[in-house]
Design a protein around this motif. Structure first.
Motif, PDB file in Angstrom:
ATOM      1  N   ALA A   8       0.872  -1.180  -0.116  1.00 22.22           N
ATOM      2  CA  ALA A   8      -0.043  -0.017   0.061  1.00 22.22           C
ATOM      3  C   ALA A   8       1.091   1.216  -0.177  1.00 22.22           C
ATOM      4  O   ALA A   8       1.944   1.295   0.858  1.00 22.22           O
ATOM      5  CB  ALA A   8      -0.857   0.028   1.112  1.00 22.22           C
ATOM      6  N   GLN A   9       0.661   2.147  -0.996  1.00 19.42           N
ATOM      7  CA  GLN A   9       1.641   3.362  -0.761  1.00 19.42           C
ATOM      8  C   GLN A   9       0.619   4.671  -0.716  1.00 19.42           C
ATOM      9  O   GLN A   9      -0.556   4.870  -1.389  1.00 19.42           O
ATOM     10  CB  GLN A   9       2.234   3.641  -2.264  1.00 19.42           C
ATOM     11  CG  GLN A   9       3.208   2.297  -2.530  1.00 19.42           C
ATOM     12  CD  GLN A   9       3.875   2.532  -3.917  1.00 19.42           C
ATOM     13  OE1 GLN A   9       3.435   2.542  -4.814  1.00 19.42           O
ATOM     14  NE2 GLN A   9       5.234   2.458  -3.684  1.00 19.42           N
ATOM     15  N   TYR A  10       1.103   5.427   0.129  1.00 22.83           N
ATOM     16  CA  TYR A  10       0.048   6.484   0.201  1.00 22.83           C
ATOM     17  C   TYR A  10       0.966   7.822   0.969  1.00 22.83           C
ATOM     18  O   TYR A  10       2.169   7.572   1.391  1.00 22.83           O
ATOM     19  CB  TYR A  10      -1.069   6.155   1.439  1.00 22.83           C
ATOM     20  CG  TYR A  10      -0.721   5.645   2.885  1.00 22.83           C
ATOM     21  CD1 TYR A  10      -0.352   6.550   3.864  1.00 22.83           C
ATOM     22  CD2 TYR A  10      -0.388   4.258   2.853  1.00 22.83           C
ATOM     23  CE1 TYR A  10       0.126   5.984   5.004  1.00 22.83           C
ATOM     24  CE2 TYR A  10       0.125   3.846   4.139  1.00 22.83           C
ATOM     25  CZ  TYR A  10       0.374   4.655   5.275  1.00 22.83           C
ATOM     26  OH  TYR A  10       0.601   4.119   6.115  1.00 22.83           O
ATOM     27  N   SER A  11       0.235   8.904   1.037  1.00 24.03           N
ATOM     28  CA  SER A  11       1.002  10.053   1.714  1.00 24.03           C
ATOM     29  C   SER A  11       0.273  10.567   3.041  1.00 24.03           C
ATOM     30  O   SER A  11      -0.863  10.827   2.925  1.00 24.03           O
ATOM     31  CB  SER A  11       1.085  11.224   0.731  1.00 24.03           C
ATOM     32  OG  SER A  11       1.813  12.219   1.163  1.00 24.03           O
ATOM     33  N   SER A  12       0.981  10.717   4.073  1.00 22.05           N
ATOM     34  CA  SER A  12       0.422  11.153   5.436  1.00 22.05           C
ATOM     35  C   SER A  12       1.428  12.590   5.588  1.00 22.05           C
ATOM     36  O   SER A  12       1.223  13.599   4.806  1.00 22.05           O
ATOM     37  CB  SER A  12       0.475  10.367   6.495  1.00 22.05           C
ATOM     38  OG  SER A  12       1.489   9.932   6.664  1.00 22.05           O
ATOM     39  N   ASP A  13       2.239  12.425   6.296  1.00 18.85           N
ATOM     40  CA  ASP A  13       3.214  13.639   6.471  1.00 18.85           C
ATOM     41  C   ASP A  13       4.320  13.478   5.334  1.00 18.85           C
ATOM     42  O   ASP A  13       4.672  14.463   5.109  1.00 18.85           O
ATOM     43  CB  ASP A  13       3.588  13.742   7.927  1.00 18.85           C
ATOM     44  CG  ASP A  13       2.720  13.766   8.974  1.00 18.85           C
ATOM     45  OD1 ASP A  13       1.651  14.560   8.749  1.00 18.85           O
ATOM     46  OD2 ASP A  13       2.848  13.600  10.144  1.00 18.85           O
ATOM     47  N   ALA A  37      -7.457  -8.104  -0.037  1.00 18.42           N
ATOM     48  CA  ALA A  37      -7.082  -6.865   0.836  1.00 18.42           C
ATOM     49  C   ALA A  37      -7.853  -5.787   0.382  1.00 18.42           C
ATOM     50  O   ALA A  37      -8.079  -4.769   1.489  1.00 18.42           O
ATOM     51  CB  ALA A  37      -5.482  -6.644   0.564  1.00 18.42           C
ATOM     52  N   LEU A  38      -8.387  -5.609  -0.740  1.00 20.04           N
ATOM     53  CA  LEU A  38      -9.117  -4.330  -1.094  1.00 20.04           C
ATOM     54  C   LEU A  38     -10.248  -3.996  -0.295  1.00 20.04           C
ATOM     55  O   LEU A  38     -10.445  -2.663  -0.242  1.00 20.04           O
ATOM     56  CB  LEU A  38      -9.686  -4.709  -2.658  1.00 20.04           C
ATOM     57  CG  LEU A  38      -8.896  -4.634  -3.876  1.00 20.04           C
ATOM     58  CD1 LEU A  38      -9.371  -5.065  -5.293  1.00 20.04           C
ATOM     59  CD2 LEU A  38      -7.860  -3.278  -3.970  1.00 20.04           C
ATOM     60  N   HIS A  39     -10.869  -4.983   0.019  1.00 21.19           N
ATOM     61  CA  HIS A  39     -12.095  -4.434   0.894  1.00 21.19           C
ATOM     62  C   HIS A  39     -11.962  -4.566   2.699  1.00 21.19           C
ATOM     63  O   HIS A  39     -12.673  -4.343   3.297  1.00 21.19           O
ATOM     64  CB  HIS A  39     -13.595  -5.530   0.650  1.00 21.19           C
ATOM     65  CG  HIS A  39     -13.729  -5.079  -1.349  1.00 21.19           C
ATOM     66  ND1 HIS A  39     -14.257  -3.918  -1.486  1.00 21.19           N
ATOM     67  CD2 HIS A  39     -13.377  -6.037  -1.964  1.00 21.19           C
ATOM     68  CE1 HIS A  39     -14.308  -4.106  -2.772  1.00 21.19           C
ATOM     69  NE2 HIS A  39     -13.860  -5.318  -3.143  1.00 21.19           N
ATOM     70  N   THR A  40     -10.707  -5.296   2.749  1.00 21.56           N
ATOM     71  CA  THR A  40     -10.284  -5.322   4.424  1.00 21.56           C
ATOM     72  C   THR A  40      -9.062  -4.485   4.802  1.00 21.56           C
ATOM     73  O   THR A  40      -9.161  -4.267   5.938  1.00 21.56           O
ATOM     74  CB  THR A  40     -10.109  -6.777   4.631  1.00 21.56           C
ATOM     75  OG1 THR A  40      -8.982  -7.038   3.839  1.00 21.56           O
ATOM     76  CG2 THR A  40     -11.170  -7.618   4.096  1.00 21.56           C
ATOM     77  N   TYR A  41      -8.338  -3.984   3.887  1.00 14.11           N
ATOM     78  CA  TYR A  41      -7.261  -3.211   4.422  1.00 14.11           C
ATOM     79  C   TYR A  41      -7.496  -1.845   5.031  1.00 14.11           C
ATOM     80  O   TYR A  41      -8.358  -1.101   4.761  1.00 14.11           O
ATOM     81  CB  TYR A  41      -6.312  -2.850   3.097  1.00 14.11           C
ATOM     82  CG  TYR A  41      -5.249  -1.940   3.473  1.00 14.11           C
ATOM     83  CD1 TYR A  41      -4.009  -2.336   4.221  1.00 14.11           C
ATOM     84  CD2 TYR A  41      -5.037  -0.853   3.100  1.00 14.11           C
ATOM     85  CE1 TYR A  41      -3.090  -1.491   4.592  1.00 14.11           C
ATOM     86  CE2 TYR A  41      -4.174   0.364   3.479  1.00 14.11           C
ATOM     87  CZ  TYR A  41      -3.137  -0.156   4.218  1.00 14.11           C
ATOM     88  OH  TYR A  41      -2.154   0.694   4.731  1.00 14.11           O
ATOM     89  N   LEU A  42      -6.909  -1.805   6.265  1.00 18.87           N
ATOM     90  CA  LEU A  42      -7.088  -0.501   6.915  1.00 18.87           C
ATOM     91  C   LEU A  42      -5.667   0.129   7.118  1.00 18.87           C
ATOM     92  O   LEU A  42      -4.875  -0.592   7.490  1.00 18.87           O
ATOM     93  CB  LEU A  42      -7.777  -0.784   8.229  1.00 18.87           C
ATOM     94  CG  LEU A  42      -9.091  -1.159   8.354  1.00 18.87           C
ATOM     95  CD1 LEU A  42      -9.696  -1.564   9.781  1.00 18.87           C
ATOM     96  CD2 LEU A  42     -10.055  -0.062   7.838  1.00 18.87           C
ATOM     97  N   PRO A  43      -5.571   1.464   7.004  1.00 19.49           N
ATOM     98  CA  PRO A  43      -4.268   1.786   7.383  1.00 19.49           C
ATOM     99  C   PRO A  43      -3.928   1.879   8.569  1.00 19.49           C
ATOM    100  O   PRO A  43      -4.590   1.917   9.476  1.00 19.49           O
ATOM    101  CB  PRO A  43      -4.691   3.552   6.633  1.00 19.49           C
ATOM    102  CG  PRO A  43      -5.891   3.698   6.816  1.00 19.49           C
ATOM    103  CD  PRO A  43      -6.596   2.312   6.583  1.00 19.49           C
ATOM    104  N   SER A  44      -2.414   2.266   8.779  1.00 19.53           N
ATOM    105  CA  SER A  44      -2.129   2.021  10.018  1.00 19.53           C
ATOM    106  C   SER A  44      -2.475   3.329  10.881  1.00 19.53           C
ATOM    107  O   SER A  44      -2.471   3.241  12.024  1.00 19.53           O
ATOM    108  CB  SER A  44      -0.523   2.066  10.190  1.00 19.53           C
ATOM    109  OG  SER A  44       0.030   2.903   9.375  1.00 19.53           O
ATOM    110  N   LYS A  45      -2.881   4.342  10.209  1.00 19.40           N
ATOM    111  CA  LYS A  45      -3.470   5.391  10.962  1.00 19.40           C
ATOM    112  C   LYS A  45      -4.904   5.297  11.377  1.00 19.40           C
ATOM    113  O   LYS A  45      -5.456   4.653  10.367  1.00 19.40           O
ATOM    114  CB  LYS A  45      -3.273   6.781  10.364  1.00 19.40           C
ATOM    115  CG  LYS A  45      -4.359   7.085   9.138  1.00 19.40           C
ATOM    116  CD  LYS A  45      -3.834   8.451   8.464  1.00 19.40           C
ATOM    117  CE  LYS A  45      -5.067   9.464   8.814  1.00 19.40           C
ATOM    118  NZ  LYS A  45      -4.914  10.864   8.114  1.00 19.40           N
ATOM    119  N   SER A  46      -5.292   5.537  12.474  1.00 18.33           N
ATOM    120  CA  SER A  46      -6.766   5.228  12.949  1.00 18.33           C
ATOM    121  C   SER A  46      -7.805   6.121  12.169  1.00 18.33           C
ATOM    122  O   SER A  46      -7.574   7.167  12.023  1.00 18.33           O
ATOM    123  CB  SER A  46      -6.862   5.561  14.296  1.00 18.33           C
ATOM    124  OG  SER A  46      -6.395   6.830  14.832  1.00 18.33           O
TER     125      SER A  46
END
Length: 145
Positions: A8-13, A37-46
């Motif tokens: 998973a690739q994303y931008s937070s800070d 994982a498409l419908h179950t993946y949750l990011p590590s940020k709450s």
């Protein structure tokens, strides 16, 4: 252990890559794990999920997941990746070259006409004077430091 992973690739800070699933033997297994994982993946940020949109990108092997939370909207790209090189295991790169058909096996008898000349430090130099790096892991500290 397999050479395929789901990330998973994303931008937070900062821009982040998170490994969702490692050690898949084939691309097909990695794609199956990706679709799971498409419908179950949750990011590590709450985030408290209220709604999820899943978009398939044009390459058919990557997905954009948009999660609408109570207060925010969060986006990430899920995709598969293949390990092509490992500085601690040169066999990984050799396997990848053989599978792509870009190299012949090491035990091949064919010698190129412009075979490099071995230097004392393990590096090689072709007849035109261009230096070639030796096989295996190399120090990344330049001489003189």
């Amino acid at each position: 252990m397999g050479d395929w992973v789901v990330i998973a690739q994303y931008s937070s800070d900062v821009y982040r890559t998170e490994f969702i699933c490692r050690g898949q033997e084939t691309k097909e297994q990695a794609l199956k794990a990706l679709r799971a994982a498409l419908h179950t993946y949750l990011p590590s940020k709450s985030i408290v999920e209220k709604r999820r949109h899943v978009y398939r990108l044009a390459d058919q092997e990557s997905y954009l997941v948009v999660i609408k939370g109570r207060l925010t909207e969060w986006e990430c790209t899920l995709r598969v990746a293949e390990l092509l090189s490992d500085s601690a295991d040169p066999a990984v790169a050799e396997r990848a070259r053989l599978e792509d058909g870009t190299a012949e096996p090491e035990d091949s008898e064919a010698e190129p006409e412009d075979s490099p000349v071995q230097l004392e430090d393990g590096a090689a130099q072709s007849e035109d004077g261009a230096a070639e790096a030796p096989d295996g892991p190399q120090d990344r500290i330049p001489p003189g430091y």
